[in-house]
Design a protein around this motif. Sequence first.
Motif, PDB file in Angstrom:
ATOM      1  N   ARG A  64       0.647  -1.268   0.156  1.00 55.91           N
ATOM      2  CA  ARG A  64      -0.184  -0.017   0.318  1.00 55.91           C
ATOM      3  C   ARG A  64       0.537   1.075   0.339  1.00 55.91           C
ATOM      4  O   ARG A  64       2.091   1.254   0.652  1.00 55.91           O
ATOM      5  CB  ARG A  64      -0.911   0.282   1.373  1.00 55.91           C
ATOM      6  CG  ARG A  64      -1.797  -1.278   1.092  1.00 55.91           C
ATOM      7  CD  ARG A  64      -2.858  -1.198   2.349  1.00 55.91           C
ATOM      8  NE  ARG A  64      -1.601  -1.744   3.488  1.00 55.91           N
ATOM      9  CZ  ARG A  64      -2.520  -2.070   4.954  1.00 55.91           C
ATOM     10  NH1 ARG A  64      -3.258  -1.863   4.977  1.00 55.91           N
ATOM     11  NH2 ARG A  64      -2.311  -2.702   6.050  1.00 55.91           N
ATOM     12  N   LYS A  65       0.531   2.731  -1.067  1.00 61.49           N
ATOM     13  CA  LYS A  65       1.168   3.862  -0.506  1.00 61.49           C
ATOM     14  C   LYS A  65      -0.161   4.409   0.174  1.00 61.49           C
ATOM     15  O   LYS A  65       0.642   5.600   0.736  1.00 61.49           O
ATOM     16  CB  LYS A  65       1.273   4.022  -2.208  1.00 61.49           C
ATOM     17  CG  LYS A  65       2.327   3.386  -3.368  1.00 61.49           C
ATOM     18  CD  LYS A  65       2.386   4.284  -4.480  1.00 61.49           C
ATOM     19  CE  LYS A  65       3.318   4.127  -5.322  1.00 61.49           C
ATOM     20  NZ  LYS A  65       3.563   4.924  -6.318  1.00 61.49           N
ATOM     21  N   ILE A  66      -0.928   4.075   0.016  1.00 63.13           N
ATOM     22  CA  ILE A  66      -2.229   5.055   1.013  1.00 63.13           C
ATOM     23  C   ILE A  66      -2.982   4.201   1.645  1.00 63.13           C
ATOM     24  O   ILE A  66      -3.221   3.260   1.865  1.00 63.13           O
ATOM     25  CB  ILE A  66      -2.921   5.296   0.388  1.00 63.13           C
ATOM     26  CG1 ILE A  66      -2.533   6.023  -1.060  1.00 63.13           C
ATOM     27  CG2 ILE A  66      -4.020   6.531   0.449  1.00 63.13           C
ATOM     28  CD1 ILE A  66      -2.036   7.287  -1.090  1.00 63.13           C
ATOM     29  N   LEU A  67      -2.833   4.595   2.938  1.00 61.26           N
ATOM     30  CA  LEU A  67      -2.949   3.811   4.419  1.00 61.26           C
ATOM     31  C   LEU A  67      -4.212   5.039   5.080  1.00 61.26           C
ATOM     32  O   LEU A  67      -4.636   5.646   5.256  1.00 61.26           O
ATOM     33  CB  LEU A  67      -1.918   3.540   5.504  1.00 61.26           C
ATOM     34  CG  LEU A  67      -1.385   2.534   5.447  1.00 61.26           C
ATOM     35  CD1 LEU A  67       0.173   2.891   4.230  1.00 61.26           C
ATOM     36  CD2 LEU A  67      -1.205   1.827   6.409  1.00 61.26           C
ATOM     37  N   LYS A  68      -5.474   4.402   5.648  1.00 56.19           N
ATOM     38  CA  LYS A  68      -6.511   5.154   6.101  1.00 56.19           C
ATOM     39  C   LYS A  68      -6.315   4.733   7.749  1.00 56.19           C
ATOM     40  O   LYS A  68      -5.822   3.983   7.857  1.00 56.19           O
ATOM     41  CB  LYS A  68      -7.950   4.585   5.176  1.00 56.19           C
ATOM     42  CG  LYS A  68      -8.292   5.103   3.837  1.00 56.19           C
ATOM     43  CD  LYS A  68      -8.232   5.995   3.492  1.00 56.19           C
ATOM     44  CE  LYS A  68      -8.322   5.796   1.973  1.00 56.19           C
ATOM     45  NZ  LYS A  68      -8.657   7.407   1.432  1.00 56.19           N
ATOM     46  N   PRO A  69      -7.162   5.593   7.992  1.00 58.24           N
ATOM     47  CA  PRO A  69      -6.999   5.788   9.617  1.00 58.24           C
ATOM     48  C   PRO A  69      -7.547   3.979  10.012  1.00 58.24           C
ATOM     49  O   PRO A  69      -6.862   4.060  11.068  1.00 58.24           O
ATOM     50  CB  PRO A  69      -8.398   6.845  10.264  1.00 58.24           C
ATOM     51  CG  PRO A  69      -7.432   7.644   9.016  1.00 58.24           C
ATOM     52  CD  PRO A  69      -7.417   6.709   7.445  1.00 58.24           C
ATOM     53  N   ASN A 100       3.053  -4.359   5.566  1.00 52.88           N
ATOM     54  CA  ASN A 100       2.811  -4.141   3.794  1.00 52.88           C
ATOM     55  C   ASN A 100       2.904  -2.692   3.591  1.00 52.88           C
ATOM     56  O   ASN A 100       1.663  -2.712   2.872  1.00 52.88           O
ATOM     57  CB  ASN A 100       1.519  -5.053   3.728  1.00 52.88           C
ATOM     58  CG  ASN A 100       1.799  -5.772   2.528  1.00 52.88           C
ATOM     59  OD1 ASN A 100       2.981  -5.603   2.031  1.00 52.88           O
ATOM     60  ND2 ASN A 100       0.488  -5.719   1.901  1.00 52.88           N
ATOM     61  N   THR A 101       3.251  -1.700   3.695  1.00 52.34           N
ATOM     62  CA  THR A 101       3.515  -0.531   2.419  1.00 52.34           C
ATOM     63  C   THR A 101       4.926  -0.294   1.718  1.00 52.34           C
ATOM     64  O   THR A 101       5.316  -1.509   2.441  1.00 52.34           O
ATOM     65  CB  THR A 101       3.694   0.649   3.452  1.00 52.34           C
ATOM     66  OG1 THR A 101       4.677   0.929   4.374  1.00 52.34           O
ATOM     67  CG2 THR A 101       2.137   0.520   5.366  1.00 52.34           C
ATOM     68  N   ARG A 102       4.561   0.322   1.392  1.00 55.78           N
ATOM     69  CA  ARG A 102       5.327   0.286   0.466  1.00 55.78           C
ATOM     70  C   ARG A 102       7.412   1.383   1.063  1.00 55.78           C
ATOM     71  O   ARG A 102       8.221   1.221   0.363  1.00 55.78           O
ATOM     72  CB  ARG A 102       5.314   1.854  -0.521  1.00 55.78           C
ATOM     73  CG  ARG A 102       4.741   0.903  -1.785  1.00 55.78           C
ATOM     74  CD  ARG A 102       5.497  -0.125  -3.097  1.00 55.78           C
ATOM     75  NE  ARG A 102       6.418  -0.077  -3.494  1.00 55.78           N
ATOM     76  CZ  ARG A 102       6.222   0.877  -4.832  1.00 55.78           C
ATOM     77  NH1 ARG A 102       5.474   0.922  -4.952  1.00 55.78           N
ATOM     78  NH2 ARG A 102       7.789   1.221  -5.372  1.00 55.78           N
ATOM     79  N   MET A 103       6.633   1.473   2.147  1.00 56.68           N
ATOM     80  CA  MET A 103       8.023   2.378   2.838  1.00 56.68           C
ATOM     81  C   MET A 103       9.154   1.481   3.357  1.00 56.68           C
ATOM     82  O   MET A 103       8.690   0.340   3.901  1.00 56.68           O
ATOM     83  CB  MET A 103       7.295   3.002   4.023  1.00 56.68           C
ATOM     84  CG  MET A 103       8.684   3.976   5.454  1.00 56.68           C
ATOM     85  SD  MET A 103       9.146   5.033   4.277  1.00 56.68           S
ATOM     86  CE  MET A 103       8.163   6.224   4.002  1.00 56.68           C
ATOM     87  N   GLU A 104      10.504   1.168   2.743  1.00 57.26           N
ATOM     88  CA  GLU A 104      10.631   0.539   3.490  1.00 57.26           C
ATOM     89  C   GLU A 104      12.006   1.083   4.786  1.00 57.26           C
ATOM     90  O   GLU A 104      12.728  -0.298   5.153  1.00 57.26           O
ATOM     91  CB  GLU A 104      12.245   0.077   1.929  1.00 57.26           C
ATOM     92  CG  GLU A 104      11.616  -0.373   1.112  1.00 57.26           C
ATOM     93  CD  GLU A 104      11.129  -1.669   0.713  1.00 57.26           C
ATOM     94  OE1 GLU A 104      11.943  -2.602   1.635  1.00 57.26           O
ATOM     95  OE2 GLU A 104      10.304  -1.941  -0.295  1.00 57.26           O
TER      96      GLU A 104
END
Length: 199
Positions: A37-42, A64-68
């Motif tokens: 995911r690039k966008i996460l909702k609250p 499971n986000t794109r942030m490494e």
Amino acid sequence: MAWSESGAWLAGTENAPLYADLLQDAADAPRRNAGRRKILKPSDMPWEMSRQGLLKHLINEDMNTRMETVDAYMQIIPAGSRSGKHRHLAEECLYVVEGRGYDLHQDCDVEITDTYHWKPQDEVKRFEWEAGDVIYVPPNTIHQHFNADPHRPARLISAINRIYKHSGLNDLEQIEDAPEYDPSVVLDAEKIRGYLRAG
């Protein structure tokens, strides 16, 4: 043979496709990242009643986000309360979203060999903060956040680089628990509203 150490380095029969695995991992990255995911909702951001206090995780390695490389959370400190006290090798910065208070920082002398050896210095420094400020926590500093307002909560956004962890330097120690810490508490919006009203 001219290579005198050949008797040593020729030993061993195990084979492993380690370089091939690196190539495959790089080739798989676009497909793997497309599922992150690039966008996460609250609603995607988990709450945690942690020893450090009330946290809402914004970015975490397990989400499971794109942030490494960066982990971030929002910390809520109820009126007149404080965070836990801890120390970690990685530096940290925190943005004060709302509220006012102060930090106590205690630098440590550290030695890294096969294990970590650290010793707190005698001086404890106090730093005042308010909404709009950024708090910098140097590496290996014992620190704690205090909400100085007896009537309103404080909110901080913390960001820390997880590269320390992946470099084998995840030296994290909890020294004191936040007053609200209770591992049996399950947080939701209503429970958080209760902490916000406290004080």
